[in-house]
Design a protein around this motif. Structure first.
Motif, PDB file in Angstrom:
ATOM      1  N   ASP A  94      53.203  41.725  39.663  1.00 23.16           N
ATOM      2  CA  ASP A  94      53.128  40.656  38.478  1.00 23.16           C
ATOM      3  C   ASP A  94      54.262  39.448  38.559  1.00 23.16           C
ATOM      4  OD1 ASP A  94      55.510  42.191  37.734  1.00 23.16           O
ATOM      5  OD2 ASP A  94      54.716  42.778  35.973  1.00 23.16           O
ATOM      6  N   LYS A 133      41.242  39.318  40.680  1.00 27.44           N
ATOM      7  CA  LYS A 133      41.123  40.595  40.293  1.00 27.44           C
ATOM      8  C   LYS A 133      40.324  40.549  39.063  1.00 27.44           C
ATOM      9  CE  LYS A 133      44.870  43.175  41.923  1.00 27.44           C
ATOM     10  NZ  LYS A 133      46.153  43.980  41.641  1.00 27.44           N
ATOM     11  N   LYS A 134      40.433  39.476  38.012  1.00 22.35           N
ATOM     12  CA  LYS A 134      39.873  38.980  36.945  1.00 22.35           C
ATOM     13  C   LYS A 134      38.456  38.755  37.191  1.00 22.35           C
ATOM     14  CE  LYS A 134      43.745  37.701  33.958  1.00 22.35           C
ATOM     15  NZ  LYS A 134      44.255  36.728  33.235  1.00 22.35           N
ATOM     16  N   ASN A 159      46.084  37.712  40.621  1.00 18.11           N
ATOM     17  CA  ASN A 159      45.506  38.287  39.289  1.00 18.11           C
ATOM     18  C   ASN A 159      44.167  37.585  38.861  1.00 18.11           C
ATOM     19  OD1 ASN A 159      47.667  40.184  39.329  1.00 18.11           O
ATOM     20  ND2 ASN A 159      48.835  38.724  38.093  1.00 18.11           N
TER      21      ASN A 159
END
Length: 155
Positions: free
Chosen positions: A97, A150-151, A147
């Motif tokens: 993150d 991944k979404k 990210n």
């Protein structure tokens, strides 16, 4: 200090240990999603420049510690930042993150820039600044793009 900086070598060793451990354990996890060639090249120039200059002092380009008790300040601040770096590696080891990306790029950048300022070592400051700007950008962009992928995959 003459041409060899033992303190800088120790700082580099402390910073490199978790990176080497991570690289050995996660050989295939090093995906770089942000691939702007100019930025990546600048990051590598900054990386190799600060790496060499943290350890080797080029005569007539550094002025050594320029204020009273500078060595104490240098060791204390760099020691605290190295400790913070190790702690963030431990805390964020299983994360992917922004906290991990920014902490593990801002802290070492701060170490190198602070070292250059404390030693009044202009080339180290220049390479550290080049590295800091590009490394933080790449780290942040990698985690954001990862990210986003991944979404998209989850939808």
């Amino acid at each position: 200090m003459n041409w060899f900086n033992y303190y800088g070598l120790a700082v580099m060793a402390i910073i490199m240990i978790p990176n080497i451990v991570y690289a050995v354990k996660h050989k295939n996890d090093a995906a770089n999603y942000y691939n702007k060639k100019a930025v990546v090249i600048c990051e590598q120039i900054g990386r190799y420049g600060y790496f060499a200059l943290m350890i080797f002092n080029i005569p007539h380009t550094y002025f050594n510690f320029w204020f009273d008790h500078a060595l104490t300040v240098y060791l204390s601040v760099n020691g605290g930042l190295c400790l913070a770096y190790i702690i963030f590696w431990i805390v964020c080891r299983n994360r992917n993150d922004k906290l991990k990306a920014l902490s593990l790029s801002v802290i070492p950048s701060s170490i190198f820039l602070f070292s250059g300022i404390t030693l009044a070592y202009v080339p180290l400051m220049a390479f550290s600044l080049l590295f800091a700007v590009t490394h933080i950008l790449i780290s942040y962009k990698n985690v954001v793009q990862n990210n986003n992928k991944k979404k998209a995959y989850m939808e």
